[in-house]
Design an enzyme around this catalytic site. Structure first.
Site, PDB file in Angstrom:
ATOM      1  N   ALA A   1       0.837  -1.203   0.000  1.00 23.41           N
ATOM      2  CA  ALA A   1       0.000   0.000   0.000  1.00 23.41           C
ATOM      3  C   ALA A   1       0.873   1.255   0.000  1.00 23.41           C
ATOM      4  O   ALA A   1       2.069   1.193   0.290  1.00 23.41           O
ATOM      5  CB  ALA A   1      -0.906  -0.015   1.223  1.00 23.41           C
ATOM      6  N   PHE A   2       0.250   2.400  -0.275  1.00 27.84           N
ATOM      7  CA  PHE A   2       1.022   3.650  -0.380  1.00 27.84           C
ATOM      8  C   PHE A   2       1.581   4.117   0.962  1.00 27.84           C
ATOM      9  O   PHE A   2       2.570   4.834   1.004  1.00 27.84           O
ATOM     10  CB  PHE A   2       0.133   4.766  -0.971  1.00 27.84           C
TER      11      PHE A   2
ATOM     12  N   GLY B   1      -2.803  -6.546  -9.754  1.00 22.21           N
ATOM     13  CA  GLY B   1      -3.060  -7.312  -8.538  1.00 22.21           C
ATOM     14  C   GLY B   1      -4.019  -8.466  -8.817  1.00 22.21           C
ATOM     15  O   GLY B   1      -3.867  -9.559  -8.266  1.00 22.21           O
TER      16      GLY B   1
ATOM     17  N   SER C   1      -6.722  -2.074   1.958  1.00 20.30           N
ATOM     18  CA  SER C   1      -8.051  -1.944   2.555  1.00 20.30           C
ATOM     19  C   SER C   1      -8.720  -3.314   2.691  1.00 20.30           C
ATOM     20  O   SER C   1      -8.374  -4.277   1.998  1.00 20.30           O
ATOM     21  CB  SER C   1      -8.921  -1.054   1.667  1.00 20.30           C
TER      22      SER C   1
ATOM     23  N   GLY D   1      -8.676  -6.602   0.292  1.00 18.07           N
ATOM     24  CA  GLY D   1      -8.313  -7.901   0.855  1.00 18.07           C
ATOM     25  C   GLY D   1      -9.368  -8.965   0.594  1.00 18.07           C
ATOM     26  O   GLY D   1      -9.046 -10.111   0.297  1.00 18.07           O
TER      27      GLY D   1
ATOM     28  N   GLU E   1      -3.043  -8.277   5.426  1.00 16.75           N
ATOM     29  CA  GLU E   1      -2.846  -7.276   6.483  1.00 16.75           C
ATOM     30  C   GLU E   1      -3.674  -6.077   6.064  1.00 16.75           C
ATOM     31  O   GLU E   1      -3.267  -5.274   5.235  1.00 16.75           O
ATOM     32  CB  GLU E   1      -1.353  -6.957   6.582  1.00 16.75           C
TER      33      GLU E   1
ATOM     34  N   GLU F   1     -13.159   2.310   8.944  1.00 21.21           N
ATOM     35  CA  GLU F   1     -11.818   2.902   8.996  1.00 21.21           C
ATOM     36  C   GLU F   1     -11.708   4.046   7.983  1.00 21.21           C
ATOM     37  O   GLU F   1     -11.796   3.817   6.774  1.00 21.21           O
ATOM     38  CB  GLU F   1     -10.757   1.847   8.654  1.00 21.21           C
TER      39      GLU F   1
HETATM   40  C1  UN1 Z   1       0.982  -0.114   8.167  1.00 25.89           C
HETATM   41  O1  UN1 Z   1       0.437   0.913   8.504  1.00 25.89           O
HETATM   42  O2  UN1 Z   1       0.599  -0.755   7.157  1.00 25.89           O
HETATM   43  O3  UN1 Z   1       3.303  -0.439  13.601  1.00 25.89           O
HETATM   44  C2  UN1 Z   1       2.174  -0.675   8.848  1.00 25.89           C
HETATM   45  C3  UN1 Z   1       3.465   0.507  12.822  1.00 25.89           C
HETATM   46  C4  UN1 Z   1       4.483   0.337  11.726  1.00 25.89           C
HETATM   47  C5  UN1 Z   1       3.903  -0.401  10.570  1.00 25.89           C
HETATM   48  C6  UN1 Z   1       2.570   0.068  10.095  1.00 25.89           C
HETATM   49  N1  UN1 Z   1       5.601  -0.391  12.242  1.00 25.89           N
HETATM   50  O4  UN1 Z   1       2.863   1.548  12.924  1.00 25.89           O
END
Ligand code: UN1
Length: 510
Positions: A159-160, A224, A241, A245, A262, A396
């Site tokens: 993701a960005f 993707g 998002s 996912g 994730e 979110e």
């Molecule tokens: C994310 O926002 O996709 O725990 C990763 C954290 C960072 C990683 C976030 N180490 O905020």
């Protein structure tokens, strides 16, 4: 300044977005214009992959896997160690590019590169482990154990918001495991991905790493989708998002492939009557406004005990009044821009929904205007008093909107914290051992990450990272997350002079 950085990272005005490691393909896909939310400037163009380009990359990766899987894991680890060194050398330049292309503060840009270096170090050590268990066989003269083998191609969709670190969590582990990687970065941050590829090229070359171990395929949603449907890609690791996912996992699941997801979070901090409020304040404010609220771990909800609600919200409002919003490359600023104008519109839309659903603002939001904010992507972090049950609070919003709500007893607070569809990160601020332990118990937080006296964001790479429910269930980075990148094989060896069957079965011939 930015031109020097681009030059140092070998970013030119027009870049191919497709590579098999050290070779850049003459990509023929759509041209993506990379721009910066910091000042609205166009930075460079990137040519995305066509389906034919994508297939060429996958075929090269498949061939590379045949060789790479035979390298001893510690030798693969040595390559990753050198990648970590190359990242150390380029930390400043890459951190600045991430900050400029994505909009996070310079400190956070450097922090993101530091996470990459940390995962390299972690993976190097792991390359001498990757251990399986040994079990006792029920049969005499038999030995039973398990071992872990690489899977093949790991597809990485990132993701960005963490344009480079999330790739490295996946890629460094996948590589030491013996997998090869094909990375589809966000089309909103393609230059940071190209820079990573450039940084590690010399390491790949000097170690004679097979071409195809480290691939890049820039593209949009369609790319993707190719990956999700592709049986040549046994594992797809996707960050983004919940909507994305669900789409990826249904396609990967339909072919019985593996998906490591994730996805979104809706992270809360419970502030109890026994909290150190000054300490809590730092965790809450950084969690809510860091990365302009665009981390999956960003703090979205504060669940505050009624006895400290007034005093704590007063401190919060005061802290918000001191926030400096502006160019994230200027280290005096706390908050940079959102990624683009679409994100600004989603932020504004959420503010309308909060009002319509009955919320009231302690700190008002809004879009900043004027020369310093010419990109149109700078917004004010805001705070709204709401009920946890509002539809907008259950959702979110990737922006610096912080919800505050009151509770009366801790069971109620924990129920509120858990009563959202997402389950990534959570925290409690308390100096009371009973409260802390209840929060961490099986009757406590239902999230993948649960912290005491720190905020919801900023996880270290050494722990497994990910969450439950709509967050997708995947675990990346530390602990034993490496197992997701390998297949487990159970082996039973008979070194006796007969062949007894398990479960006492007799099968005598003649
Ligand atoms: C994310 O926002 O996709 O725990 C990763 C954290 C960072 C990683 C976030 N180490 O905020």
């Amino acid at each position: 300044m930015i031109n020097d950085i681009l030059q140092q990272l070998h970013i030119t005005a027009a870049n191919s977005g497709v590579s098999t490691g050290t070779i850049w393909l003459d990509a023929k896909g759509p041209v993506i214009q990379a721009s910066s939310p910091v000042d609205g400037q166009d930075i460079a163009t990137v040519t995305a992959a066509t389906r034919a380009d994508y297939d060429q990359v996958i075929e090269t990766a498949q061939a590379a896997f045949k060789e790479w899987r035979l390298w001893p894991a510690p030798r693969r680890g040595e390559v990753v160690r050198q990648i970590g060194e190359a990242l150390r050398t380029n930390k400043e330049a890459l951190g600045k590019l991430v900050s400029y292309e994505m909009g996070k503060s310079l400190q956070e840009g450097y922090g993101e590169v530091q996470e990459m270096i940390d995962i390299c170090d972690f993976a190097v050590g792991l390359s001498r482990q990757l251990h399986g268990l040994t079990m006792h066989s029920e049969r005499p003269g038999h030995r039973m154990y398990e071992q872990w083998h690489p899977l093949g191609i790991t597809g990485i969709i990132s993701a960005f918001n963490f344009p480079v670190a999330v790739w490295s969590w996946n890629a460094m582990l996948a590589w030491i495991c013996g997998d090869v990687c094909v990375w589809k970065p966000s089309e909103k941050t393609p230059l940071s991905a190209i820079a990573c590829q450039q940084i590690i090229q010399d390491v790949l070359r000097s170690n004679k790493v097979p071409e195809g171990v480290c691939c890049l395929v820039t593209g949009g949603r369609e790319t993707g989708e190719w990956m999700a449907a592709d049986t040549r890609v046994p594992l797809v690791s996707a960050t983004g998002s919940t909507r994305m996912g669900k789409a990826v996992s249904s396609v990967v699941g339909a072919r019985l492939g593996r998906a490591l997801l994730e996805l979104g979070g809706n992270n809360a901090i419970i502030i109890t009557a026994d909290a150190d409020l000054d300490m809590a304040l730092i965790g809450c404010v950084f969690g809510a406004v860091g990365t302009a609220g665009q981390r999956c771990t960003s703090t979205r909800r504060l669940i505050i005990h009624e006895s400290v609600y007034a005093s704590f919200t007063q401190k919060l409002v005061k802290a918000y009044q001191q926030l400096r919003i502006g160019n994230p490359l200027d280290e005096n600023n706390h908050v940079g821009p959102l990624i683009d104008k679409d994100a600004v519109n989603l932020y504004l839309d959420s503010i309308e929904k909060i009002k319509a659903q009955g919320g009231s603002f302690l700190v008002e939001g809004g879009v900043l205007s004027g020369d310093a904010y010419a990109s149109g992507c700078y917004v004010k972090p805001c705070i709204a008093a709401v009920e946890n049950t509002y539809a907008i609070v259950q959702h979110e919003t990737f922006a610096p909107i912080l919800y505050v709500m009151k509770y009366n007893n801790l069971d109620e607070a924990i129920a509120m914290q858990n009563d959202v569809p997402q389950g990534l990160s959570s925290a409690i601020m308390t100096l009371n051992l009973r409260e802390a332990e209840l929060f961490l118990s099986q009757a406590g937080s239902d999230c993948g990450i649960a912290n005491v006296n720190i905020g919801t964001s900023g996880a270290e790479i050494g722990g497994a990272f990910g969450g439950e429910k709509e967050t997708g269930g995947g675990r990346e980075s530390g602990s034993d997350a490496w197992k997701s990148y390998m297949r487990r094989q159970t082996n039973t060896i008979n070194y006796s002079t007969s062949l007894p069957l398990a479960q006492g079965i007799k099968f005598d011939l003649a």
